[in-house]
Design a protein around this motif. Structure first.
Motif, short mmCIF file in Angstrom:
data_model
loop_
_atom_site.label_atom_id
_atom_site.label_comp_id
_atom_site.label_asym_id
_atom_site.label_seq_id
_atom_site.Cartn_x
_atom_site.Cartn_y
_atom_site.Cartn_z
N ASP A 59 0.85 -1.21 0.00
CA ASP A 59 0.00 0.00 0.00
C ASP A 59 0.87 1.25 0.00
O ASP A 59 0.63 2.20 -0.75
N LYS A 60 1.89 1.25 0.85
CA LYS A 60 2.76 2.43 0.96
C LYS A 60 3.54 2.67 -0.33
O LYS A 60 3.70 3.81 -0.76
N ARG A 61 4.02 1.60 -0.96
CA ARG A 61 4.72 1.76 -2.24
C ARG A 61 3.79 2.32 -3.30
O ARG A 61 4.18 3.19 -4.08
N ASN A 62 2.56 1.82 -3.34
CA ASN A 62 1.58 2.32 -4.31
C ASN A 62 1.24 3.79 -4.05
O ASN A 62 1.13 4.58 -4.99
N MET A 63 1.09 4.14 -2.77
CA MET A 63 0.80 5.53 -2.42
C MET A 63 1.95 6.43 -2.85
O MET A 63 1.73 7.51 -3.41
N ARG A 64 3.17 5.99 -2.62
CA ARG A 64 4.34 6.78 -3.00
C ARG A 64 4.42 6.93 -4.52
O ARG A 64 4.70 8.01 -5.04
N LYS A 65 4.12 5.84 -5.23
CA LYS A 65 4.16 5.90 -6.70
C LYS A 65 3.13 6.89 -7.23
O LYS A 65 3.43 7.69 -8.11
N ILE A 66 1.92 6.83 -6.70
CA ILE A 66 0.88 7.77 -7.15
C ILE A 66 1.32 9.20 -6.89
O ILE A 66 1.21 10.07 -7.76
N ALA A 67 1.84 9.46 -5.67
CA ALA A 67 2.28 10.81 -5.32
C ALA A 67 3.41 11.26 -6.25
O ALA A 67 3.40 12.39 -6.75
N MET A 68 4.39 10.39 -6.49
CA MET A 68 5.53 10.76 -7.32
C MET A 68 5.10 11.01 -8.77
O MET A 68 5.64 11.89 -9.44
N ASP A 69 4.12 10.23 -9.25
CA ASP A 69 3.60 10.47 -10.60
C ASP A 69 2.95 11.85 -10.71
O ASP A 69 3.09 12.54 -11.72
N ILE A 70 2.26 12.25 -9.67
CA ILE A 70 1.64 13.58 -9.64
C ILE A 70 2.72 14.65 -9.60
O ILE A 70 2.69 15.62 -10.36
#
Length: 194
Positions: A155-166
């Motif tokens: 979950d944390k990796r996915n959250m970080r990926k979404i944030a970094m994509d933004i």
């Protein structure tokens, strides 16, 4: 006179519509639905804007139409975007950091700015403990426990990926991609770390 009421934005109900004799006291009472908040009443006869709720006034001789406006606070919108618990202080800190009043109407904020606030909140979320148990209470034979929440490493990796994509698109200064040169079998290549 006759008072008609319409909802111009958001979701909610308003009491007070109907026919009145001149001099009668009319009370408008707005009830937001869900996570909406009341914003204002706008009167058609003189363009008067009223933010009081409920609002009372005297009936006149002419028919009046009133438009009611509801909206969602930016702070409420942001808290509802994530599946983990967030305190008001955290949300307010993120919003103030982006120059947004927490009570601002979400529709008055650009999509880009809403996305950046969401990314900021996701980055805060990855700092939460992986599991948080609710407090347990017991008294004379009965007990209750609040819900336990778990945020997995995935979950944390996915959250970080979404944030970094933004960030990559909207705020490159927060996008922390670094390049490293690594030699494999004597051949250099570039590897990105995020």
């Amino acid at each position: 006179m006759e008072l008609s009421i319409s909802i111009s934005s958001g979701r909610g109900t308003v009491k007070g519509q109907g026919k009145y004799e001149s001099g009668d006291t009319i009370t408008l009472s707005a009830q937001p639905l869900g996570i909406q908040s009341f914003s204002k009443f706008v009167f058609s006869d003189d363009g008067r804007v009223v933010t009081e709720n409920p609002y009372s006034f005297k009936a006149g001789h002419y028919n009046i139409a009133v438009r009611a406006y509801f909206y969602i606070f930016m702070s409420t919108y942001l808290k509802n975007r994530v599946a983990f618990p967030v305190s008001d202080d955290v949300v307010e800190s993120i919003l103030y950091g982006r120059g947004i009043n927490p009570d601002a109407d979400v529709d008055s904020i650009s999509e880009d700015l809403k996305s950046l606030c969401y990314a900021d909140l996701l980055m805060w979320g990855i700092t939460l403990p992986s599991s948080s148990g609710g407090k347990k209470e017991s008294d004379f034979g009965w007990s209750s426990q609040e819900e336990t929440r778990t945020i997995t490493d995935l979950d944390k990796r996915n959250m970080r990926k979404i944030a970094m994509d933004i960030y990559k698109i909207l705020d490159p200064s927060k996008y922390s991609a670094s390049l490293k040169f690594v030699s494999l079998n004597g051949k250099p290549y570039v590897r990105k770390h995020f």
